[in-house]
Write an enzyme that holds these catalytic residues in place. Structure first.
Site, mmCIF file in Angstrom:
data_model
loop_
_atom_site.group_PDB
_atom_site.id
_atom_site.type_symbol
_atom_site.label_atom_id
_atom_site.label_comp_id
_atom_site.label_asym_id
_atom_site.label_seq_id
_atom_site.Cartn_x
_atom_site.Cartn_y
_atom_site.Cartn_z
ATOM 1 N N ARG A 239 0.820 -1.217 0.000
ATOM 2 C CA ARG A 239 0.000 0.000 0.000
ATOM 3 C C ARG A 239 0.853 1.265 0.000
ATOM 4 N NH1 ARG A 239 -1.360 2.466 4.436
ATOM 5 N NH2 ARG A 239 -1.265 0.604 5.745
ATOM 6 N N TYR B 36 -16.221 21.152 -11.485
ATOM 7 C CA TYR B 36 -16.779 19.820 -11.736
ATOM 8 C C TYR B 36 -17.800 19.513 -10.631
ATOM 9 C CZ TYR B 36 -15.938 14.618 -11.814
ATOM 10 O OH TYR B 36 -16.027 13.255 -11.855
ATOM 11 N N ASP C 270 -7.551 22.055 -10.722
ATOM 12 C CA ASP C 270 -7.860 20.876 -11.529
ATOM 13 C C ASP C 270 -7.367 21.172 -12.940
ATOM 14 O OD1 ASP C 270 -9.014 18.934 -13.179
ATOM 15 O OD2 ASP C 270 -10.802 18.763 -11.936
ATOM 16 N N LYS D 33 -8.716 10.514 -17.783
ATOM 17 C CA LYS D 33 -8.967 11.185 -19.057
ATOM 18 C C LYS D 33 -7.765 11.026 -19.997
ATOM 19 C CE LYS D 33 -12.910 12.845 -17.371
ATOM 20 N NZ LYS D 33 -12.985 12.379 -15.968
#
Length: 402
Positions: A62, A115, A187, A212
């Site tokens: 992790r 967003y 962003d 994206k």
């Protein structure tokens, strides 16, 4: 966690060269060009001393592995910050970044064009933690200083807005925030650090939905967060304390996408501008929302701060009935109806910002559609849009304003 620093001591290369070489160390993996997919949770130490003092390069799956570390290092070099952490989605990247800089009692300034899921983080998650959010006009520029309070801790930007495409004066906002000691976040999914490098203008934290353009093939979910020296240590600590990790397969896919990001974005940009210019001349279209077009209100800022544009933009249609707009979209053969973007395929969605904005008024004068222009031949996309536009029926006077 890896014991090796992110980034590299290599000479500064052009971005295209960095995309190909960053994060790769073939000799470490017997000459293989790509870092292999390393699956694993448990990491063994040779002695108790090594176990207790964490002397190994890795301590637990992790906390990092070669697949994840390679992508983090490559992105750190491309972004130009102090380091990068990966998250399972763009939305989780936004939430982890915000949680790394905010505490109970703080005040956040969030751009009104953000967003929508980002707004929900503010209105639901942060509110429950006693963190107050004020949404602000994306065009405020340096005037944002008037919104600062004694407890304002951070300013969040998104430029351009991912539906309505307003361009923010990021350097002016950063200058005002820096003077007040306030952290800035952005962003940067639309431009990627290939076309806009937030750290170079003083932004503290740069976020991407790697889902994206970084992935580029609509087959993974990923978020990336790059921070400067001021914010990286706390970001890395918050990320680790919350147990955030990504699958090595997703890290591998994103690293593979990174190598072709430049050539894909160049094609997205070229095709999107071809389609956008064609749409601007159509009688059914009121205006095109694309900052790379010279007549766009945000063009001056885009041309000053950005080196390119991606494949995402919107159009405002002339008043038309909803059934005919639906018929237009339903008739498209090459544009899928889907909420993501950045992949090889073209997409379209209707949207209405008036349902959620609170600091600005959205009244474009007609129905709005967002388009992502993929890697298809633009002539075919234009032909598809042309046949679809024939379905539009002008709205009656009684329909206007509904």
């Amino acid at each position: 966690m890896s014991k090796q620093p992110q980034g590299t001591n290599r000479p500064a290369y052009a971005p295209d060269t960095t995309l190909v070489n960053a994060g790769r160390d073939p000799q470490r993996f017997d000459g293989f060009v790509n870092v292999p997919v390393v699956r694993g949770s448990t990491v063994l130490s040779p002695t108790v001393h090594d176990l207790e003092h964490h002397t190994g390069r890795y301590t637990y799956g992790r906390r990092g592995n070669p697949s994840v570390e390679a992508l983090e290092a490559a992105l750190a070099e491309l972004e130009g910050g102090a380091g990068v952490v990966l998250t399972p989605s763009g939305l989780s990247a936004v939430s982890i970044a915000l949680l790394s800089v905010l505490e109970a009692g703080d005040h956040l300034l969030m751009v009104d064009t953000a967003y929508q899921p980002t707004r929900r983080i503010c209105n639901e998650v942060l509110r429950r933690l006693n963190i107050e959010t004020t949404f602000y006009d994306p065009l405020v520029g340096g005037g944002i200083a008037a919104l600062f309070r004694p407890n304002t801790r951070a300013v969040f930007m998104e430029s351009p807005g991912s539906q309505s495409f307003e361009m923010q004066d990021v350097p002016a906002i950063v200058a005002a925030a820096a003077k007040a000691g306030i952290v800035t976040l952005i962003d940067n999914t639309w431009a990627t650090p290939l076309y806009f490098r937030p750290h170079e203008v003083g932004v503290d934290i740069s976020i991407q939905a790697g889902t994206k353009y970084l992935g580029g093939h609509s087959d993974l979910n990923l978020g990336t967060i790059s921070a400067n020296e001021r914010c990286y240590r706390r970001l890395r600590t918050t990320h680790g304390d919350l147990g955030i990790t990504v699958a090595p397969e997703d890290a591998f896919l994103a690293a593979r996408g990174l190598r072709t990001l430049s050539v894909r974005l160049a094609r997205h940009q070229q095709s999107a501008l071809t389609v956008a210019r064609w749409l601007a001349g159509r009688p059914e279209v009121q205006r095109v929302l694309h900052p790379a077009l010279p007549d766009d209100p945000g063009h001056a800022i885009w041309s000053r701060d950005f080196t390119g544009a991606s494949g995402l933009f919107s159009v405002v249609l002339n008043p038309a009935t909803k059934p005919s707009v639906d018929a237009f979209l339903d008739s498209l053969a090459l544009f899928g109806l889907g909420y993501s973007w950045g992949g090889f395929e073209s997409l379209a969605i209707p949207f209405d910002c008036s349902t959620y904005r609170s600091a600005t008024h959205w009244a474009p004068g007609g129905p709005t559609v967002r388009l992502h222009i993929g890697l298809e031949d633009p002539a075919d996309l234009i032909a598809d849009l042309e046949q679809g536009l024939r379905h539009l029926a002008p709205a009656e006077a009684s329909d206007l304003g509904k």
